[in-house]
Design an enzyme around this catalytic site. Structure first.
Site, PDB file in Angstrom:
ATOM      1  N   CYS A 283       0.832  -1.214   0.000  1.00  0.00           N
ATOM      2  CA  CYS A 283       0.000   0.000   0.000  1.00  0.00           C
ATOM      3  C   CYS A 283       0.863   1.260   0.000  1.00  0.00           C
ATOM      4  O   CYS A 283       0.523   2.257  -0.640  1.00  0.00           O
ATOM      5  CB  CYS A 283      -0.902   0.029   1.226  1.00  0.00           C
ATOM      6  SG  CYS A 283      -1.994  -1.380   1.354  1.00  0.00           S
TER       7      CYS A 283
HETATM    8  C1  BEZ Z   1       0.518  -4.668   1.811  1.00  0.00           C
HETATM    9  O1  BEZ Z   1      -0.110  -3.651   1.573  1.00  0.00           O
HETATM   10  O2  BEZ Z   1       1.729  -4.686   1.763  1.00  0.00           O
HETATM   11  C2  BEZ Z   1      -0.185  -5.932   2.152  1.00  0.00           C
HETATM   12  C3  BEZ Z   1      -1.362  -5.894   2.863  1.00  0.00           C
HETATM   13  C4  BEZ Z   1      -1.974  -7.098   3.195  1.00  0.00           C
HETATM   14  C5  BEZ Z   1      -1.424  -8.294   2.782  1.00  0.00           C
HETATM   15  C6  BEZ Z   1      -0.250  -8.311   2.019  1.00  0.00           C
HETATM   16  C7  BEZ Z   1       0.375  -7.126   1.714  1.00  0.00           C
END
Ligand code: BEZ
Length: 210
Positions: free
Chosen positions: A46
């Site tokens: 994100c």
């Molecule tokens: C991320 O945003 O890095 C993420 C969020 C949930 C699961 C895997 C990655």
């Protein structure tokens, strides 16, 4: 659960965001819009996504597109995380992030997929036209960061259809030949497309992008 389909009116809502209270339809005004959810603040994928979106601002502006992000974390968390995004992605977040702590907007847009995770939003994307109709829905898993070049490509295609009466063929990229909409007659096509068109088949007519 609220099912949204292409062509539906994007549900309106009022929510708290990092730039204050947002009434979605009023905030959109006459712009195109992207509403996209991400699983949680302070997560690696994100962080790269929101940094990328901030860097694409001129591309969104060129296309009259306003962007708003959402997660179920709160405002304090969002503001702290924005500092990290700006620092690590070398940018300045320049769009609102909705704090959907009560999951009201997530429920309205069916952004929580309980068999994936019942606490977090998945990576949903909604593209909304100026008439507030939903034009694109894509859902990615949490572990896959979105391709924002693809999103721009689809918006270019949607805008060509809306304003120029053409569709775009497989793997089309900006500047390549377009497909004349089946609803346009050959007589109308001669007027609409001064560069001409090639009739490969009566139902497959190509014209240079206008
Ligand atoms: C991320 O945003 O890095 C993420 C969020 C949930 C699961 C895997 C990655």
């Amino acid at each position: 659960m609220n099912t949204i389909r292409l062509g539906d009116e994007a549900p309106n809502f009022t929510a708290q965001s990092t730039v204050g209270e947002v009434n979605f339809h009023s905030w959109l005004g006459n712009s195109w819009g992207i509403l996209f959810s991400h699983p949680a603040d302070y997560t690696p994928v994100c962080t790269t996504e929101l940094g990328t979106v901030a860097k694409y601002k001129t591309e969104f502006d060129k296309r009259n597109v306003k962007v708003v992000a959402l997660s179920v974390d709160g405002l304090e968390s969002h503001h702290g995380w924005i500092n990290d995004i700006n620092e690590t992605q070398n940018t300045a977040v320049n769009f609102p992030i909705i704090a959907d702590e009560d999951k009201k907007v997530s429920a309205l847009y069916d952004m929580i997929h309980p068999n994936s995770d019942d606490k977090m939003t998945v990576r949903s994307v909604f593209v909304i036209a100026p008439d507030k109709k939903v034009k694109l829905i894509i859902t990615y898993p949490a572990s896959t960061g979105r391709n924002f070049d693809e999103l721009l490509r689809v918006i270019d295609s949607l805008q060509l259809t809306a304003y120029k009466k053409v569709a775009t063929p497989a793997n089309w990229e900006n500047g390549e030949d377009c497909v004349i909409l089946p609803s346009v007659s050959n007589e109308e096509a001669e007027k609409l497309f001064p560069k001409g068109f090639v009739e490969v088949k009566p139902y497959l007519r190509l014209t240079p992008q206008v």
